[in-house]
Design an enzyme around this catalytic site. Sequence first.
Site: not given
Ligand code: NAD
Length: 439
Positions: A11, A35, A121, A261, A264
């Site tokens: 995201v 990364k 989320t 998503c 969870k």
């Molecule tokens: P992800 O695991 O791909 O990425 C999260 C990133 O955050 C990781 O790279 C991690 O290293 C980083 N991180 C964690 N703590 C941190 C901090 N303190 N400072 C900086 N970076 C930090 O997750 P995602 O799939 O991108 O999902 C993120 C959020 O968006 C979740 O809540 C998810 O439910 C929501 N979401 C995801 C999607 C999807 O399709 N993946 C769609 C809508 C909403």
Amino acid sequence: MKVCVIGTGYVGLVAGTCFAESGNDVICVDVNAEKIGLLQKGKVPIYEPGLEELIARNAEEGRLRFSTDLHDAVRASLICFIAVGTPTAADGSADLQYVEAAAAQIGDAMDGYRVIVDKSTVPVGMAERVRQTIAGRSKHPFDVVSNPEFLKEGAAVQDFMNPDRVVIGSQSQRAIDIMRDLYSPFVRTDRPILVMSAASAEMTKYAANSMLATRISLVNEFANLCERVGGDIADVRRGIGFDERIGQHFLFPGVGYGGSCFPKDIKAIIRTADENGLPFGLLRAVEDVNEAQKRVLPEKVIQHFGKDLTGLRFAVWGLSFKPRTDDMREAPSIVVIDGLLAAGAEVHAYDPEAMEEAKRVFGDRVIFERSNYDALEGADALLIVTEWNEFRRPDFQRMAELMRNKVIFDGRNVYELTQMQSLGFTYYSIGRPEVRPQS
Ligand code: NAD
């Protein structure tokens, strides 16, 4: 506008890149130095159609930067997005420690007014918790906005650039105006920006995913019933999908939903309901149906070959939880392949994009092949788990020559029954009649 996005995952990276594409100065921040190092060298750690080109262009033009330094990024930005993970905690709720940590770090870094945006989320109440965390650490003025994300992996850039709607949860006119300004280039086609309370915005995200997951489980149950009493779910799907009250989307039967998503978020909202004295029976059933659905394909294999699959070799096409992504989180392929391996089978797998991720999941328990045809060599059967486009029109003649047995278990109903019949395959799919070669 000056924007930072904290959390550079599926995201955050897409959001940050798309904000840069519309002319903003964006810093994407992550704690994962590997990364960020890759991104600084122009390498993209995830697969998402169109993303690499956009990152390259915006990085080249200096609008998109990558950093591990949250403090500097917050200092340089008016708007700070929190897009970190919210995985499932041991009790089923959303684990909010990463959001909390990001909020605390933002609070420590602020040196003036900021809009802090919850993009992750998060359950109802989290915007308020973020507000309290920051207020406890900073004397500077700020607003917290809930702005849930609805993009689909596999079409994330397209979805972000052309959202069906943008949801903004805030009571602050100042923050609402800034958010409208930021999103105005994305809603040129009259798509609405919906302003509501933070709690409603937070709930909207869970309600959307719950609705979609419910449709999937409902259609899977009807598919299973079709197999028992007759009927073809493909016809039933068309029969209901043209009803405008129902619509065509999310009515495809399969091997269950997966990804980072739906599983969870359904768990988290059930937990929220539980905590508030409301047992959410409907969503529990949605989850149960989904768990059972992931086992349907290996059960069909065992019905065909018997309980002991020792000495048998299976090709698996598609490993990611859906096409056009490399994301393996909660992928049904994990349950399908574990089922085959537990019964003694040998598995040769192929996926166009998810093999590296899949190697982390399966290690050397699975043999990863260079092409879908390589996986078929000497196979006793093929299982189709993810419906990548390239599997839709294969060379059936070549497949028949490579396979030991012409048997296909199709978890995504990719092929026509008549086609399978005329090609002489034994063909099992979901919610449709079995096809057996005529003797
Ligand atoms: P992800 O695991 O791909 O990425 C999260 C990133 O955050 C990781 O790279 C991690 O290293 C980083 N991180 C964690 N703590 C941190 C901090 N303190 N400072 C900086 N970076 C930090 O997750 P995602 O799939 O991108 O999902 C993120 C959020 O968006 C979740 O809540 C998810 O439910 C929501 N979401 C995801 C999607 C999807 O399709 N993946 C769609 C809508 C909403």
